[in-house]
Design an enzyme around this catalytic site. Structure first.
Site, PDB file in Angstrom:
ATOM      1  N   ASP A  43       0.677  -1.469   0.242  1.00  0.00           N
ATOM      2  CA  ASP A  43      -0.157  -0.556  -0.151  1.00  0.00           C
ATOM      3  C   ASP A  43       0.801   1.617  -0.071  1.00  0.00           C
ATOM      4  O   ASP A  43       0.348   2.249  -0.614  1.00  0.00           O
ATOM      5  CB  ASP A  43      -1.008   0.047   1.143  1.00  0.00           C
ATOM      6  CG  ASP A  43      -2.077  -1.281   0.713  1.00  0.00           C
ATOM      7  OD1 ASP A  43      -2.512  -1.405   0.167  1.00  0.00           O
ATOM      8  OD2 ASP A  43      -2.905  -1.094   2.234  1.00  0.00           O
ATOM      9  N   CYS A  44       1.961   0.816   0.502  1.00  0.00           N
ATOM     10  CA  CYS A  44       3.095   2.783   0.854  1.00  0.00           C
ATOM     11  C   CYS A  44       3.912   2.649  -0.160  1.00  0.00           C
ATOM     12  O   CYS A  44       4.299   3.344  -0.737  1.00  0.00           O
ATOM     13  CB  CYS A  44       3.211   2.476   2.458  1.00  0.00           C
ATOM     14  SG  CYS A  44       4.192   0.843   2.851  1.00  0.00           S
ATOM     15  N   TYR A  45       4.209   1.168  -0.551  1.00  0.00           N
ATOM     16  CA  TYR A  45       5.118   1.431  -1.707  1.00  0.00           C
ATOM     17  C   TYR A  45       4.498   0.672  -3.136  1.00  0.00           C
ATOM     18  O   TYR A  45       4.715  -0.809  -3.122  1.00  0.00           O
ATOM     19  CB  TYR A  45       6.656   0.774  -1.481  1.00  0.00           C
ATOM     20  CG  TYR A  45       7.122   1.046  -1.047  1.00  0.00           C
ATOM     21  CD1 TYR A  45       7.657   1.894  -0.668  1.00  0.00           C
ATOM     22  CD2 TYR A  45       6.829   1.096   0.447  1.00  0.00           C
ATOM     23  CE1 TYR A  45       8.838   3.390   0.344  1.00  0.00           C
ATOM     24  CE2 TYR A  45       7.935   1.620   2.353  1.00  0.00           C
ATOM     25  CZ  TYR A  45       8.609   2.573   1.437  1.00  0.00           C
ATOM     26  OH  TYR A  45       9.565   3.998   2.512  1.00  0.00           O
TER      27      TYR A  45
END
Lengths: 409, 139
Positions: free
Chosen positions: A140-142
């Protein structure tokens, strides 16, 4: 012998004033023969050492910077050579002995190993663009999953060499007692002791000039790959408790150091990717350490000559690969350097894997840097484990594993 | 009288159409030359390559080589075929202990590796062993 002659602060003061007296570990041998330890110890402030050879257990950490969208790299290749990505998002470690992914290895023996991690490091240091291919599973963040780009050392946030084991204090001399040519990390070895491979700068080698690690320790500033580096830790396989000669010189592989240094300050003149036929790729590099002459004893150890350093002769067709521990005899670096040694009545030509001329150039370069005030000395913050430390190199003791827990490959 | 004898190392390349003919023996039969075959091989395309040392009268050597050329053999001096790329050599000397003829030697006290093509017999052990590909074979 134990009288203090000078401190690190006093030496650095003399360096700043341009009054420091520096000689190389090669020059000091004749100087001591001529004038004696006591007098030379009073005259000389620093002795510079140097070595240049293939040093496996080398590699570089690189931070390539974040992409947009961000990516947590799971698998990465630099010019087709796999770099370790299991660190964070965009930190990589390129190891010197990693061959290119499509290398045929030893499928056709002896393999050529034309390009590997050591060559990637050399290309980076030379300022060449290097192809990065990276893959990720996405989070989700990368979220990003694929990246293909050129990178260049000047654009990297960090690029530093971190070599877990360098500058081996002495090493084996390799011969081949079998009837066929063998291909080893000490070179091509001809059958029936047709030649002998070895790799040490002997009297110029850093740890052979400080055999008990009295002055070289964690935090010591060094010449590394043409730039500045530091001793970070004892090297892997550091083994101080080996048999030593009367003057304390280990009669085989003993101490090692882990070193660190900024790749951006290094030069391709001092870092070379190498291909060892039938064995693999690696990195040859120049490394030099200044030894402050704090007392007579320090100088005495620095005055060791090739005649006084002995190396064990080992059969690399059997005794080495199967770990029998058998030693065929000992020869001195003076004999090795002469071009031939005699083993069991047979004259054997020698094949050095490390460069004595470049080891000398390292020691002379470091001497010049110190004389010109460009390089000052640092006092170690901690000692390397010594003879009494109990540190000992151990072989692996294998234990049986139940079939149900084997992960497989 | 001046002695005009000597030895010379040459590389002979035999194209496919002449590779199977008995040509080399003529050097001895017609020209009275002695020769020492240092290396010989036939490629997958059936082209032949032979490295030899020619021994005998120098004029006869030239005549013999001219004869080979007329038969379709390509003749080159050996020295052009193994070369040292200086800038790729860091002078370790691993090749020196392997070189059977002393063509590669360690100069002292500089400890620099020197290459003398005149002594080379193109065994290529140096090419095999050089970690930086400084020794090149163009054979």
């Amino acid at each position: 012998m134990g009288t203090k002659l000078r401190t690190y602060e006093e030496i650095n003061e003399k360096i700043k004033k341009g009054q420091v007296v520096v000689v190389t570990a090669e020059e000091v041998v004749d100087l001591v023969r001529e004038k004696g330890v006591e007098r030379v110890a009073r005259e000389v402030d620093v002795v510079t050492t140097g070595t240049f050879g293939i040093m496996c257990s080398s590699g570089a950490f690189l931070n390539i910077g974040h992409t947009k969208p961000r990516m947590k790299i799971h698998e990465a290749y630099l010019n087709g050579v796999m770099a370790y990505a299991g660190l964070a998002a965009v930190d990589l470690y390129i190891g010197a002995t990693q061959p290119a992914k499509d290398d045929p290895l030893n499928k056709v023996h002896p393999g050529e190993f034309r390009y590997g991690g050591g060559h990637v490091i050399q290309d980076l240091v030379a300022g060449k663009d290097v192809l990065l291919e990276a893959y990720a599973y996405g989070t989700d963040c990368y979220p990003r999953k694929k990246l293909v780009t050129w990178i260049n050392i000047r654009d990297l946030n960090e690029a530093y060499l971190f070599n877990p084991r360098n500058a081996y204090q002495n090493y084996n001399v390799a011969v081949n007692l079998s009837d066929k040519t063998i291909y080893t990390y000490l070179g091509v070895l001809l059958p029936r002791m047709g030649n002998a491979g070895y790799s040490s700068a002997g009297q110029l080698s850093p740890l052979l000039n400080d055999p008990y690690y009295r002055v070289i320790g964690i935090g010591t500033k060094i010449f590394l790959g043409g730039g500045i580096g530091y001793v970070a830790w004892q090297g892997t396989q550091h083994n101080p408790a080996v048999e030593r000669t009367e003057r304390g010189i280990p009669k085989g592989g003993a101490g090692t150091i882990a070193v660190i240094g900024d790749l951006k300050g290094m030069s391709p003149h001092w870092l070379w990717g190498v291909s060892i036929r039938g064995y693999g790729c690696s990195l040859a590099l120049g490394l030099g350490i200044p030894i402050p002459i704090l007392d007579e004893e320090t100088l005495y150890y620095c005055s060791v000559s090739d005649e006084e350093i002995l190396a064990p002769v080992v059969d690399y067709s059997h005794a080495y690969p199967y770990g029998t521990g058998e030693i065929l005899g000992y020869v001195s670096y003076a004999e090795l350097r002469s071009g031939k040694i005699t083993i069991g009545g047979k004259e054997v030509p020698t094949s050095p894997m490390s460069s004595y001329s470049k080891a000398r150039e390292v020691a002379l370069t470091l001497k010049k840097w110190i004389q010109e005030g460009k390089f000052t000395l640092t006092q170690p913050v901690a000692q390397l484990p010594g003879v009494e430390s109990g540190v000992r190199f151990k072989n692996l003791v294998e234990r049986p594993v139940e079939a149900s827990v084997i992960i497989g490959r | 009288m001046m002695n005009n004898n000597g030895s010379k190392k040459v590389v002979l390349r035999f194209p496919q159409e002449v590779a199977d003919r008995p040509i080399v023996c003529e050097l001895a039969l017609r020209f009275g030359l002695r020769f020492n075959i240092l290396r010989a091989s036939i490629s997958p395309h059936r082209e032949g390559i032979m490295v030899m040392e020619l021994i005998g009268n120098r004029d006869k050597q030239e005549e013999g080589l001219e004869f080979l050329r007329e038969k379709g053999v390509f003749v080159e001096p050996l020295s052009q075929d193994i070369r040292m790329v200086e800038e790729r050599c860091y002078h370790c000397g691993t090749c020196v202990g392997l070189c059977p003829t002393g063509a590669l030697s360690m100069e002292r006290p500089s400890f620099l590796v020197r290459y003398d093509p005149a002594k080379c017999i193109a065994c290529e052990l140096c090419v095999l062993a050089c970690p930086t590909h400084a020794m090149e074979a163009l054979l």
